[in-house]
Design a protein around this motif. Sequence first.
Motif, short mmCIF file in Angstrom:
data_model
loop_
_atom_site.label_atom_id
_atom_site.label_comp_id
_atom_site.label_asym_id
_atom_site.label_seq_id
_atom_site.Cartn_x
_atom_site.Cartn_y
_atom_site.Cartn_z
N PRO A 775 0.84 -1.21 0.00
CA PRO A 775 0.00 0.00 0.00
C PRO A 775 0.86 1.25 0.00
O PRO A 775 1.95 1.29 0.59
N LEU A 776 0.39 2.29 -0.67
CA LEU A 776 1.14 3.53 -0.79
C LEU A 776 1.28 4.20 0.58
O LEU A 776 0.32 4.37 1.31
N ASN A 777 2.51 4.57 0.92
CA ASN A 777 2.80 5.25 2.19
C ASN A 777 3.76 6.39 1.90
O ASN A 777 4.99 6.22 1.90
N LEU A 778 3.23 7.60 1.69
CA LEU A 778 4.05 8.74 1.33
C LEU A 778 4.84 9.29 2.51
O LEU A 778 5.71 10.15 2.32
N SER A 779 4.53 8.83 3.74
CA SER A 779 5.31 9.28 4.89
C SER A 779 6.64 8.51 5.00
O SER A 779 7.51 8.91 5.78
N ASP A 780 6.76 7.45 4.25
CA ASP A 780 8.00 6.66 4.25
C ASP A 780 8.98 7.28 3.25
O ASP A 780 8.71 7.32 2.05
N PRO A 781 10.15 7.79 3.71
CA PRO A 781 11.09 8.45 2.78
C PRO A 781 11.70 7.47 1.78
O PRO A 781 12.28 7.90 0.78
N LEU A 782 11.54 6.17 2.03
CA LEU A 782 12.04 5.17 1.09
C LEU A 782 10.88 4.51 0.33
O LEU A 782 10.98 3.36 -0.10
N SER A 783 9.80 5.24 0.19
CA SER A 783 8.69 4.76 -0.63
C SER A 783 9.14 4.64 -2.07
O SER A 783 9.93 5.46 -2.56
N PRO A 784 8.65 3.64 -2.82
CA PRO A 784 9.05 3.50 -4.22
C PRO A 784 8.65 4.71 -5.06
O PRO A 784 9.27 4.97 -6.09
N VAL A 785 7.63 5.44 -4.61
CA VAL A 785 7.24 6.66 -5.33
C VAL A 785 8.38 7.67 -5.31
O VAL A 785 8.71 8.30 -6.32
N TYR A 786 9.03 7.81 -4.14
CA TYR A 786 10.15 8.74 -4.04
C TYR A 786 11.37 8.23 -4.80
O TYR A 786 12.20 9.02 -5.27
N ALA A 787 11.49 6.91 -4.93
CA ALA A 787 12.57 6.37 -5.77
C ALA A 787 12.43 6.87 -7.20
O ALA A 787 13.42 7.18 -7.87
N LEU A 788 11.17 6.99 -7.66
CA LEU A 788 10.94 7.50 -9.02
C LEU A 788 11.27 8.98 -9.12
O LEU A 788 11.89 9.42 -10.09
N THR A 789 10.87 9.77 -8.12
CA THR A 789 11.13 11.21 -8.18
C THR A 789 12.62 11.51 -8.11
O THR A 789 13.07 12.54 -8.62
N ARG A 790 13.39 10.62 -7.47
CA ARG A 790 14.84 10.82 -7.36
C ARG A 790 15.60 10.11 -8.49
O ARG A 790 16.83 10.07 -8.47
N THR A 791 14.87 9.57 -9.43
CA THR A 791 15.44 8.75 -10.52
C THR A 791 16.25 7.58 -10.00
O THR A 791 17.22 7.12 -10.63
N ASP A 792 15.88 7.10 -8.81
CA ASP A 792 16.49 5.88 -8.27
C ASP A 792 15.70 4.68 -8.80
O ASP A 792 15.04 3.95 -8.07
N ARG A 793 15.77 4.53 -10.11
CA ARG A 793 15.06 3.42 -10.75
C ARG A 793 15.84 3.00 -11.98
O ARG A 793 16.67 3.72 -12.52
N ARG A 794 15.60 1.77 -12.41
CA ARG A 794 16.30 1.20 -13.56
C ARG A 794 15.26 0.73 -14.56
O ARG A 794 14.29 0.04 -14.20
N ILE A 795 15.45 1.09 -15.82
CA ILE A 795 14.54 0.64 -16.87
C ILE A 795 15.00 -0.72 -17.39
O ILE A 795 16.19 -0.92 -17.68
#
Length: 945
Positions: A775-795
């Motif tokens: 489930p989405l948890n925006l209070s978690d600084p290591l949420s996968p959503v924030y990984a996307l905003t920081r470009t901490d993702r691999r295509i």
Amino acid sequence: MKLCLFFITLFFCSVSFAQNSIKGVVTDEKNQPVLGVNINVVGTDEGAVTESDGTFALITTKKLPFSIEITALGYLSVKTKVESVSQKINIKLKEEETKLNEIVVSASRAPERVLQSPVAIERMGIQQVKSTTAPTFYDGLENLKEVQFNTSSISFKTVNTRGFASVGNTRFMQLVDGMDNSSPALNFVLGNLVGLSDIDVASVELLPGASSALYGANAFNGILFMNSKNPFTHQGISTYVKYGQTSQDVAGTNDYFDMGIRMATAFDKHFAVKANFNYMKATEWIADDRRSMTGGSIGHEMNQNYDGLNIYGDEVTTFINNVGQVSRTGYREKDLNDNKVNSVKADFSMHFRPWENDTEIIFQYKLGLGNTIYQGANRYALNDFFMSQTKVEVKGKNFFVRAYRSSEDAGDSYDMRFAGWNVQRLAKSDTNWFTDYATAFQLSSATLGLNANDAANYARTFADTNVSPGLNLVPNTDPSNPSAPRGVRFEPGSPEFANALNTVKSNPDFTEGAKFKDQSKIYHSDVNYNFRDLIKFAEIQVGGSARQYEMNSSGSIFTDYDGPIRYNEYGIYTQASKLFMEDRLKVVASIRYDKSQNFDGNLSPRVSFVYSAGAQKNHNFRASFQTGFRNPTTQDQYIGLDLGPFALIGSAPENLVRFSETLNVSSAGVAAGSSPKVTMDGRNAYNNSYTLPSVQAFAAALAANPSNVAGAAALLESANVELVRPEEVKAYEVGYRSVINNDLSIDLNAYYNQYNHFLNTSRVAGVYYGDVNAPLNLSDPLSPVYALTRTDRRIYQVYTNTNANVSSYGFGAGLSKKVYKDFELGVNYNYSELDFNQADDPGFVTGFNTPKHRVKASFGNARLFKNFGFNTNVRWNSEYLWQSSFADGMIPQNTVVDAQVNYAVPKYKLLFKLGGTNIGGKDYIQVIGAGYIGQQWFASLTINP
């Protein structure tokens, strides 16, 4: 060389072993010699073929008297009795329109006439090879009905039929003398690299539909059979030399050269040998498409994030504060290879007939090597690419047993995109280059008062050359390598550029080099037996095959870091055919079972009906239902390739853990509590990733409203990619064939294909931290959503199947008629359509890549006057969408005109030919990203054709 001398010695010594023979000559009604006429001893498989002057010499063990049958395309067959070995046979053939009355084998694995074939089939024989308007017979296949060509290189052309075309077509099989000549590692045919020479072609047969019921996996959308001449029936030394020029807007005008020799002899009734050698060289159709793949203007002058289609290295990009997204300068493809094409083909075979029957034992070795360009996810320069095939076969009237090995070596092949990236990195690291760019941009804007565009160009000049007039700037040096160059860009043509390119081309580590290694192999065996002489109520066949793949790329393509990867496949089949209703109705039914080591077994049934109406049985109606399937390729299962912007990961379960890479986390991610580095493997790609379209929608929504992270995150979709499985097709076809008034040939067909579990690739974004399925948890600084905003993702590009409904349908019509004396006109039309609702699977890319409308026409006269003939071909296609992992785009409609004239000198067994392709036309394209195709002119001389 010693082997070649051995064969030449055998040929010239063969006269001492020559047997008594039956000699004769075959002419037409105008007393002109006829080439390629089959002379067969009735009741045996012994025979001969006429040469260009119409003469033949037939060696036989049949006791006198006996009968021979003389058959040739376009003429009525003739039988005559031979009373004496000294008898001179003179045959005059009467013309007959028999294009649809030829004998073919491929459709049912048994001899039958094209008219009675249960499925659509096209054929090219010796006469068609002689009259083709293309530089080679293989190029001439493009003029056959149903065929669509895709050209990646002047020497690498791919045959496609009935949709889903691609450069590397894994849905289409090509057999040369019964051997699948697909690349063991790439799983598709490299054109005619290990194919046939024009002077060794006996026949070519094309089945444009699903054929898995008889030929197994990968005979999915069609199959091409190329059969060479047998040295028992086609003897002597033949040679040709061909010279011409190619002309392209980018490459200019360049020489084209092609030559070949064929040597064959039968020493006696038991032993014959054959050897072929061919060499070709030309200049490439140079790819220089500069359209921007990131949008905006063409060129860095007005677009600092420019990514040219055929420019490599400018894909390396980063975001710079107060500047925006910026890409490196890169290099053009034309500078990253020498744009020279060459090809060497050779084959050697020994043929034994040990007994007084039709059994023949064949030992054959074929090889092909050369330079060409292949386009897959990237553009690859195949330099000194080598492939060989070794075969042992025993065949007779009712059976064959065959085993062969295909082996390849990538030679000095390399990825041109990685070459561009790493040549520029040898001059200056990405970090230093972007640092220099950012520093120069800010200072030039502030100190020199330049506007944003001028400051961007100033910054690029400094980052590339270290020159900063008006500013006291010092370029960065790599602190980990103090002796590294000061960072001046290597200019194409300079010694520094050549040295850097050679260094990169020889390094198989894609973080520093571009070379790919491959020594993969395929081991294959086939067996077939026809019970027609033992079972009389129906013609029954049984057969089977077995195959082993051996992937050996040393980790450069596959995840075979610790040694070769092997897996097996096998299949068995049976077929029965029977005639009913006074031999007017032919029913053929077959079924095949195939099993791959990594997948469940698969059944492929087929049933077809052919009804011959009319007093002469010349109106033939057919209907068929058949299935096809395709196993995931070696790459679908075991690839593990870092392509920079994304990585390819095959979906075999063990492959998910075999592929892994260590990646750097952004400073923001580290500050949020993540480790500075993370290790990602295939499980992240398949089980913890978002679909790329949803990530792109998320980024767009966030850019429009940066404060609404929750709203943008609602657009994200977890991928949860299923592991790949075989794809299947159900193919329905009806058709009609006829020859009317011995003058007009008609061939009509319509088909409908329904695909299940259609194989495809998907792009996903794997996150460095967080669980995309939680489930989405925006209070978690290591949420996968924030990984996307920081470009901490691999295509990643992953391999899977779609659950969406995919189908295609089409129809074709072909007409051929002699319109005046020997002038013949042929016209055919094909319609192709894809039925797919993109909303059923938004991320699925069909890659149909097929024009809706295609028209082809031919007009010629093989006997315009004595020994002189000509032929012309015209092709037109409507525009269509091209989709691939390299690039998408529209292929414009185009019209292509080819023509040739030929003149024979039968007395000296000479054939002169002058031809041209794309006459009067503009450069045109068949593959987005490949070079535009220009004009080609050629003149050839063939001796003893």
